[in-house]
Write a protein that holds these residues in place. Sequence first.
Motif, PDB file in Angstrom:
ATOM      1  N   LEU A   1       3.180  -4.991  -9.488  1.00 49.68           N
ATOM      2  CA  LEU A   1       2.378  -3.957  -8.836  1.00 49.68           C
ATOM      3  C   LEU A   1       2.598  -2.602  -9.510  1.00 49.68           C
ATOM      4  CD1 LEU A   1       0.484  -3.302  -6.504  1.00 49.68           C
ATOM      5  CD2 LEU A   1       2.460  -3.157  -4.989  1.00 49.68           C
ATOM      6  N   GLU A   2       3.856  -2.276  -9.754  1.00 46.01           N
ATOM      7  CA  GLU A   2       4.157  -0.987 -10.381  1.00 46.01           C
ATOM      8  C   GLU A   2       3.527  -0.918 -11.779  1.00 46.01           C
ATOM      9  OE1 GLU A   2       8.207   0.327 -10.090  1.00 46.01           O
ATOM     10  OE2 GLU A   2       7.808   2.101 -11.331  1.00 46.01           O
ATOM     11  N   LYS A   3       3.582  -2.038 -12.499  1.00 40.81           N
ATOM     12  CA  LYS A   3       3.020  -2.062 -13.857  1.00 40.81           C
ATOM     13  C   LYS A   3       1.516  -1.795 -13.811  1.00 40.81           C
ATOM     14  CE  LYS A   3       3.060  -5.054 -17.923  1.00 40.81           C
ATOM     15  NZ  LYS A   3       1.842  -5.821 -18.019  1.00 40.81           N
ATOM     16  N   LYS A   4       0.848  -2.479 -12.882  1.00 40.49           N
ATOM     17  CA  LYS A   4      -0.615  -2.336 -12.779  1.00 40.49           C
ATOM     18  C   LYS A   4      -0.988  -0.916 -12.335  1.00 40.49           C
ATOM     19  CE  LYS A   4      -4.585  -4.926 -12.444  1.00 40.49           C
ATOM     20  NZ  LYS A   4      -5.262  -4.330 -13.590  1.00 40.49           N
ATOM     21  N   LEU A   5      -0.234  -0.399 -11.355  1.00 38.64           N
ATOM     22  CA  LEU A   5      -0.526   0.955 -10.865  1.00 38.64           C
ATOM     23  C   LEU A   5      -0.283   1.990 -11.961  1.00 38.64           C
ATOM     24  CD1 LEU A   5       1.073   0.638  -7.314  1.00 38.64           C
ATOM     25  CD2 LEU A   5      -1.328   1.211  -7.766  1.00 38.64           C
TER      26      LEU A   5
ATOM     27  N   THR B   1       0.841  -1.204   0.000  1.00 38.17           N
ATOM     28  CA  THR B   1       0.000   0.000   0.000  1.00 38.17           C
ATOM     29  C   THR B   1       0.876   1.254   0.000  1.00 38.17           C
ATOM     30  OG1 THR B   1      -1.641  -1.251   1.224  1.00 38.17           O
ATOM     31  CG2 THR B   1      -1.978   1.117   1.102  1.00 38.17           C
ATOM     32  N   GLY B   2       1.869   1.272   0.877  1.00 38.33           N
ATOM     33  CA  GLY B   2       2.775   2.429   0.941  1.00 38.33           C
ATOM     34  C   GLY B   2       3.553   2.601  -0.358  1.00 38.33           C
ATOM     35  N   PHE B   3       3.946   1.493  -0.954  1.00 37.55           N
ATOM     36  CA  PHE B   3       4.655   1.544  -2.242  1.00 37.55           C
ATOM     37  C   PHE B   3       3.754   2.212  -3.290  1.00 37.55           C
ATOM     38  CE2 PHE B   3       5.761  -0.633  -6.314  1.00 37.55           C
ATOM     39  CZ  PHE B   3       7.081  -0.207  -6.434  1.00 37.55           C
ATOM     40  N   GLY B   4       2.482   1.843  -3.268  1.00 36.75           N
ATOM     41  CA  GLY B   4       1.530   2.429  -4.217  1.00 36.75           C
ATOM     42  C   GLY B   4       1.352   3.932  -4.003  1.00 36.75           C
TER      43      GLY B   4
ATOM     44  N   SER C   1      -4.506   1.817  -3.575  1.00 38.90           N
ATOM     45  CA  SER C   1      -4.961   0.546  -4.166  1.00 38.90           C
ATOM     46  C   SER C   1      -3.846  -0.492  -4.294  1.00 38.90           C
ATOM     47  CB  SER C   1      -5.585   0.793  -5.547  1.00 38.90           C
ATOM     48  OG  SER C   1      -4.602   1.272  -6.451  1.00 38.90           O
ATOM     49  N   GLY C   2      -2.602  -0.097  -3.988  1.00 36.34           N
ATOM     50  CA  GLY C   2      -1.499  -1.070  -4.022  1.00 36.34           C
ATOM     51  C   GLY C   2      -1.772  -2.251  -3.100  1.00 36.34           C
ATOM     52  N   GLY C   3      -2.457  -1.978  -1.983  1.00 36.33           N
ATOM     53  CA  GLY C   3      -2.744  -3.042  -1.015  1.00 36.33           C
ATOM     54  C   GLY C   3      -3.686  -4.085  -1.579  1.00 36.33           C
ATOM     55  N   VAL C   4      -4.776  -3.633  -2.180  1.00 37.91           N
ATOM     56  CA  VAL C   4      -5.752  -4.618  -2.668  1.00 37.91           C
ATOM     57  C   VAL C   4      -5.241  -5.304  -3.940  1.00 37.91           C
ATOM     58  CG1 VAL C   4      -7.292  -3.127  -4.054  1.00 37.91           C
ATOM     59  CG2 VAL C   4      -8.205  -5.115  -2.873  1.00 37.91           C
ATOM     60  N   ILE C   5      -4.418  -4.597  -4.704  1.00 42.05           N
ATOM     61  CA  ILE C   5      -3.848  -5.255  -5.897  1.00 42.05           C
ATOM     62  C   ILE C   5      -2.905  -6.382  -5.440  1.00 42.05           C
ATOM     63  CG2 ILE C   5      -2.386  -4.946  -7.946  1.00 42.05           C
ATOM     64  CD1 ILE C   5      -3.506  -2.041  -8.116  1.00 42.05           C
ATOM     65  N   ALA C   6      -2.086  -6.088  -4.416  1.00 38.59           N
ATOM     66  CA  ALA C   6      -1.192  -7.136  -3.888  1.00 38.59           C
ATOM     67  C   ALA C   6      -2.014  -8.262  -3.256  1.00 38.59           C
ATOM     68  CB  ALA C   6      -0.224  -6.544  -2.881  1.00 38.59           C
ATOM     69  N   SER C   7      -3.134  -7.908  -2.629  1.00 32.18           N
ATOM     70  CA  SER C   7      -4.020  -8.940  -2.065  1.00 32.18           C
ATOM     71  C   SER C   7      -4.549  -9.842  -3.172  1.00 32.18           C
ATOM     72  CB  SER C   7      -5.200  -8.299  -1.336  1.00 32.18           C
ATOM     73  OG  SER C   7      -4.825  -7.940  -0.030  1.00 32.18           O
TER      74      SER C   7
END
Length: 425
Positions: free
Chosen positions: A380-384, A198-201, A352-358
């Motif tokens: 994650l970075e690609k999706k974000l 999440t923080g990364f996002g 949304s990084g959290g739910v994408i990783a979930s």
Amino acid sequence: MEKTQVKKQSMHATVLNQFNKTAAIMHLNENIRKILCISNNEITVNFPVKMDDGNVEIFTGYRVQHNNALGPYKGGLRYHNTVDVDAARALAMWMTWKTSLAGLPFGGAKGGIEIDPRDYSISELERITRRFTYALGENIGPDHDIPAPDVNTNAQTMAWIADTYMSTIPSSERSQNKHIVTGKPIGIGGLEGRDRATGFGVYISAKLFLDTKGERLDGKTFIVQGFGNVGYWAAYFMIQDGAKFIGVQDAHASLYKEEGINIEALAEHCKPRKGSIEGFPEAVNIDATDFFNINCDIIIPAALGNQITAENAPRITASLILEGANGPIDQEGEEILLENGITIIPDIYCNSGGVIASYFEWLQNKNGELWSRKTVLKKLEKKLTENFKNIHNEVNNSDLDWRSAAYLIAISRIETAYEQRGIFP
Ligand code: NAD
């Protein structure tokens, strides 16, 4: 303990307002608007738990399932004394928009228990969590409703939920149901990198936004409200990219240091204090009500809802707000910020990084795979980045602010799902 601002608007009023604003802009089908205004299910459970002293205490827990047009319900569980059905309803609705915007096959849910975990021992928290899971029963399930951590819950909480859930199903099915929760410890099927996702996002959203202006994070100053999972990791990645961390606030203190706060020293200071930043000697204590008015480039609210309001918004000097928390700005606060030309990267994208990783963890468990942290952060970075571009295009092609553009994309996808499947019977 210092007091933060008085909260005026309910979080549900905030999210409903955001939704209705976009529904009007996009001329959303009125029948679909009516469906999306309310939750599908609102589950309240009361359950007894034996305390360490032998007494029995009754607890109330909630799980609100807002919408599952796009897939199983997904969302966190929060342990906090502000948890009630109104808060869970609002947070569940935000999850529906967030999963849709992220392009995930999930709906939205949220829940929790109205407690301050600091009032209980670890073994009491374990019994409370296990009994809550048992009380929720078939209302949660790996392909039905998948909880995750939120405020004051963590990988350990998820492990207790998973173990309790597994104890209620036939032993032959246990190994295929690891995806009952996400945000688990790595040893029981958790995802490498989920802790920081999440923080990364939040950091990626800052980087991508500044790219659109031809600017960089290097040398920018920022402050963070909340030094928990989201706040810590957001600050960590921002610092790695050269930004200066000059202010931090949690439930107990507000700190400022013009030269930059040493994040690792602060994290060490918090460890023996149940996570509290209070008493950190390397920064100056400031009044809680002045926190958001610190002179800086970027604000990251990463604690609770409705923290930026008409009271403090007029004095905000930062030009960019990254919503690490869900719903940190109320309607009046937002109007003032937009009027003052401040950009808000909305929660439904920013955290949304959290739910994408979930989702990655859920897939990893379903497919019996193990992903490395490097792979996770890369995917994650690609999706974000893809999702950011969609919102940016919408902002460029319309006169919309970032939140309305993000809502428009999220709601349109759900509208399409309803249009294609129709309404039973
Ligand atoms: P956390 O429990 O790890 O940390 C919460 C932090 O907020 C703590 O430092 C706490 O002291 C602080 N806080 C609590 N009340 C406060 C107050 N009144 N004033 C100032 N600070 C206060 O929680 P988290 O997981 O970091 O979640 C923070 C926010 O991010 C929440 O809004 C949550 O819904 C949202 N979020 C979390 C995730 C996730 O993956 N954990 C994902 C998406 C969104």
